[in-house]
Design a protein around this motif. Structure first.
Motif, short mmCIF file in Angstrom:
data_model
loop_
_atom_site.label_atom_id
_atom_site.label_comp_id
_atom_site.label_asym_id
_atom_site.label_seq_id
_atom_site.Cartn_x
_atom_site.Cartn_y
_atom_site.Cartn_z
N THR A 71 0.93 -1.13 -0.18
CA THR A 71 -0.08 0.01 -0.03
C THR A 71 0.93 1.36 -0.05
O THR A 71 2.09 1.27 0.27
N LEU A 72 0.28 2.46 -0.49
CA LEU A 72 0.99 3.59 -0.17
C LEU A 72 1.48 3.89 1.09
O LEU A 72 2.73 4.49 1.19
N ASN A 73 0.64 3.71 2.04
CA ASN A 73 1.20 4.10 3.55
C ASN A 73 2.35 3.06 3.89
O ASN A 73 3.34 3.49 4.34
N GLY A 74 2.26 1.68 3.42
CA GLY A 74 3.33 0.83 3.74
C GLY A 74 4.58 1.21 2.89
O GLY A 74 5.61 1.46 3.15
N ILE A 75 4.52 1.80 1.74
CA ILE A 75 5.67 2.33 0.75
C ILE A 75 6.37 3.49 1.44
O ILE A 75 7.55 3.83 1.53
N ALA A 76 5.46 4.38 2.08
CA ALA A 76 5.84 5.72 2.79
C ALA A 76 6.89 5.22 3.99
O ALA A 76 8.01 5.61 4.32
N ASP A 77 6.26 4.19 4.77
CA ASP A 77 7.09 3.84 5.90
C ASP A 77 8.37 3.08 5.33
O ASP A 77 9.42 3.30 5.85
N LEU A 78 8.41 2.25 4.22
CA LEU A 78 9.39 1.63 3.75
C LEU A 78 10.52 2.61 3.31
O LEU A 78 11.91 2.40 3.47
N ALA A 79 9.96 3.78 2.72
CA ALA A 79 10.82 4.78 2.16
C ALA A 79 11.42 5.55 3.32
O ALA A 79 12.68 5.74 3.37
N ALA A 80 10.80 5.76 4.56
CA ALA A 80 11.44 6.44 5.59
C ALA A 80 12.66 5.64 6.41
O ALA A 80 13.57 5.95 6.42
N ALA A 81 12.23 4.28 6.26
CA ALA A 81 13.35 3.07 6.86
C ALA A 81 14.73 3.25 6.01
O ALA A 81 15.57 3.17 6.20
N PHE A 82 14.28 3.22 4.64
CA PHE A 82 15.40 3.13 3.64
C PHE A 82 16.18 4.37 3.91
O PHE A 82 17.34 4.20 3.68
N ASP A 83 15.34 5.60 3.76
CA ASP A 83 16.26 6.98 3.79
C ASP A 83 17.16 7.04 5.13
O ASP A 83 17.83 7.57 5.27
N SER A 84 16.61 6.20 6.20
CA SER A 84 17.33 6.36 7.19
C SER A 84 18.43 5.53 7.55
O SER A 84 19.32 5.49 8.44
N GLY A 85 18.63 4.66 6.68
CA GLY A 85 19.73 3.37 6.57
C GLY A 85 21.02 3.94 6.44
O GLY A 85 21.32 5.02 5.78
N ARG A 86 22.10 3.07 6.83
CA ARG A 86 23.39 3.50 6.58
C ARG A 86 23.67 3.39 5.08
O ARG A 86 23.29 2.50 4.43
N ASP A 87 24.73 4.03 4.69
CA ASP A 87 25.21 4.16 3.24
C ASP A 87 26.39 2.70 3.18
O ASP A 87 26.75 2.34 4.03
N VAL A 88 26.09 2.44 2.00
CA VAL A 88 27.25 1.33 1.68
C VAL A 88 28.66 1.35 2.11
O VAL A 88 29.33 0.13 2.35
N GLY A 89 29.33 2.39 2.03
CA GLY A 89 30.65 2.46 2.35
C GLY A 89 30.75 2.42 3.96
O GLY A 89 31.80 1.78 4.27
N GLU A 90 29.82 2.83 4.87
CA GLU A 90 30.13 2.58 6.02
C GLU A 90 29.73 1.06 6.30
O GLU A 90 30.64 0.35 7.32
N VAL A 91 28.86 0.45 5.86
CA VAL A 91 28.57 -0.77 5.87
C VAL A 91 29.74 -1.91 5.47
O VAL A 91 30.14 -2.84 6.50
N LEU A 92 30.10 -1.50 4.41
CA LEU A 92 31.10 -2.49 3.93
C LEU A 92 32.81 -2.01 4.43
O LEU A 92 33.47 -2.55 3.66
N GLY A 93 32.77 -1.09 5.15
CA GLY A 93 34.06 -0.67 5.54
C GLY A 93 35.15 -0.06 4.37
O GLY A 93 36.18 -0.22 4.45
N LEU A 94 34.33 0.65 3.56
CA LEU A 94 34.90 1.65 2.56
C LEU A 94 35.88 0.64 1.67
O LEU A 94 37.07 1.05 1.64
N GLY A 95 35.42 -0.66 1.40
CA GLY A 95 36.35 -1.25 0.50
C GLY A 95 37.27 -2.39 1.09
O GLY A 95 38.01 -2.91 0.51
N GLU A 96 37.09 -2.46 2.63
CA GLU A 96 37.87 -3.85 3.25
C GLU A 96 37.42 -5.03 2.66
O GLU A 96 36.68 -5.06 2.29
N PRO A 97 38.62 -5.96 2.27
CA PRO A 97 38.52 -7.08 1.70
C PRO A 97 37.61 -7.85 2.55
O PRO A 97 37.35 -7.83 3.56
N THR A 98 36.75 -8.92 1.80
CA THR A 98 35.92 -9.66 2.35
C THR A 98 35.65 -11.08 1.25
O THR A 98 35.82 -10.80 0.19
N GLU A 99 35.27 -12.28 2.08
CA GLU A 99 35.11 -13.13 1.18
C GLU A 99 33.66 -13.14 0.78
O GLU A 99 33.31 -13.86 -0.18
N GLU A 100 32.86 -12.17 1.18
CA GLU A 100 31.44 -12.21 0.75
C GLU A 100 31.17 -11.33 -0.38
O GLU A 100 31.85 -10.31 -0.34
#
Length: 224
Positions: A71-100
């Protein structure tokens, strides 16, 4: 004459009517989405509102999620959670090596994996775990293996919320095991730390396999 580099790389911008046409919606629908906060505000130049490719990607995401029953209400809530998430550089350690192997997904593709269990609460839990990160309008899952296993568990009937709760507990035990092996390495002054990785994984895999055998093996009937 070759066009200026800045002109060649400048992002495409749209007036409201152009953006609505590119997204396959009406200008009235676009205005409704904007008023509901489903898309970010446009750039203003006098009385003209200018939209860019990020707005177009968000509109396509909304359309994909609506097609999947959100629903649009659900999408609005998802967008809010998505927009507040950490960016990929923070989570992946800015390019640190990983086997995953990280996996890039649109919100619609994430919904294809988990269906109606892509809720704001589950999305927030996955973001908090560091399983998901954001990169512009894309979502990045940090591990293809964990994505595939999580989706398989959900298909087997395990709620995604339970999968994520279990993942948090697994994370705690995995960190403790990693600390055990790195302490072992340091205490005995092993020469090559990277040689520890496959050895430690082999020990944990074998012990976990035997633990599952003990848990899943049918228990003999008590003797009378």
């Amino acid at each position: 004459m070759e066009p200026d580099r800045a002109e060649r790389t400048a992002p495409r911008e749209y007036r409201a009517e152009e953006l609505a046409g590119a997204a396959g919606i009406t200008a009235r629908t676009l205005r409704f989405y904007r008023e509901r906060g489903l898309i970010p505000p446009p750039r203003r130049e006098g009385r003209i509102a200018w939209y860019d490719e990020h707005h177009l990607a968000r509109l396509r995401t909304i359309a994909a999620l609506l097609e999947r029953g959100h629903t649009l209400n659900g999408i609005a809530d998802l967008a809010a959670a998505f927009d507040s998430g950490r960016d990929v550089g923070e989570v992946l350690g800015l390019g640190e090596p990983t086997e995953e192997e990280p996996v890039r997904l649109t919100p619609g593709e994430l919904a294809d994996h988990f269906g109606d269990q892509v809720t704001p609460e589950n999305l927030a839990a996955a973001l908090d775990l560091g399983y998901l990160a954001t990169d512009g309008e894309e979502i990045v899952h940090v591990s293809r293996r964990l994505l595939d296993v999580s989706a398989a568990l959900v298909r087997e009937g395990v709620p995604l919320a339970a999968v994520l709760a279990a993942a948090g507990r697994v994370r705690e035990h995995a960190d403790a095991l990693a600390a055990l092996f790195t302490d072992l390495l340091r205490d005995h002054q092993a020469a090559d730390p990277e040689r520890l990785r496959p050895l430690a994984k082999s020990v944990v895999d074998a012990e976990f396999s035997m633990a599952l055998d003990r848990r899943l093996r049918p228990r003999p009937d008590p003797q009378v």
